[in-house]
Design an enzyme around this catalytic site. Structure first.
Site, mmCIF file in Angstrom:
data_model
loop_
_atom_site.group_PDB
_atom_site.id
_atom_site.type_symbol
_atom_site.label_atom_id
_atom_site.label_comp_id
_atom_site.label_asym_id
_atom_site.label_seq_id
_atom_site.Cartn_x
_atom_site.Cartn_y
_atom_site.Cartn_z
ATOM 1 N N ASP A 282 -22.161 87.943 9.671
ATOM 2 C CA ASP A 282 -21.885 87.840 8.265
ATOM 3 C C ASP A 282 -21.614 86.283 7.740
ATOM 4 O OD1 ASP A 282 -21.624 88.736 5.422
ATOM 5 O OD2 ASP A 282 -19.334 88.874 5.992
ATOM 6 N N GLU B 97 -27.013 88.626 8.165
ATOM 7 C CA GLU B 97 -27.148 88.856 6.605
ATOM 8 C C GLU B 97 -27.931 87.846 6.228
ATOM 9 O OE1 GLU B 97 -24.481 90.033 2.885
ATOM 10 O OE2 GLU B 97 -23.881 90.907 4.853
ATOM 11 N N ASP C 174 -15.108 91.109 6.364
ATOM 12 C CA ASP C 174 -15.975 90.163 6.678
ATOM 13 C C ASP C 174 -16.804 90.760 8.307
ATOM 14 O OD1 ASP C 174 -16.428 88.155 4.736
ATOM 15 O OD2 ASP C 174 -14.588 87.576 5.410
#
Length: 171
Positions: free
Chosen positions: A5, A64, A140
């Site tokens: 992420d 991502e 996260d």
């Protein structure tokens, strides 16, 4: 699978081994001070990514993708920062010849929670339950584990689809 992420101040990571049921190898957050110059943060993130690749030896990396929707100009700055952090991951993966797969936030949420607009808290709960974790990872890290899960789900569904379509009839 190493899931990332991306962020230039906080980068979540998760490592899952694939199989009948994914198992968590590790997860966490790389947190850097905002007072550190951007180029130094990017270099630190790159070093962490290369170190994680060396330690966990992933065969694939899932990350991502940055997202900016229509009419969301206020999010352009953060999206650029996410893009910079994503570039660090891409360069680290390329330096080790590891394929990278990118997924949008909506793809991740749809694959993992069956709801493309799931909240961060909902995603944390789904990840905790799905992976059988004893404690809820911070946001996260949960996002990074979600990226891993999304990738594994996509790979499994693509594999199942390729088995269902007779050879020669693919689109």
């Amino acid at each position: 699978v190493l899931g990332i992420d991306p962020g230039t101040v906080r980068m979540g990571y998760g490592v899952l081994s694939s199989g009948d049921r994914p198992e968590v190898e590790d997860y966490g957050v790389i947190a850097l001070p905002t007072s550190m110059p951007l180029e130094q943060r990017l270099y630190q993130l790159y070093t962490h990514v290369v170190n994680m690749i060396g330690i966990f030896r992933p065969t694939e990396i899932a990350v991502e993708k940055p997202f900016v929707g229509k009419g969301e100009r206020q999010f352009v700055g953060p999206a650029i920062a996410v893009g910079q952090a994503q570039a660090v991951v891409l360069i680290g993966a390329a330096s080790q010849a590891i394929p990278v797969f990118g997924y949008s936030p909506a793809e991740i949420k749809s694959s993992v929670a069956d709801f493309g607009a799931a909240s961060k808290e909902q995603m944390q709960k789904v990840v905790t339950t799905t992976l059988g974790l004893t404690e809820m990872p911070e946001s996260d890290a949960a996002d990074a584990l979600s990226v891993c899960l999304c990738h594994l789900i996509r790979v499994q569904s693509d594999s199942a689809l390729s088995r269902e379509i007779p050879p020669g009839l693919e689109r």
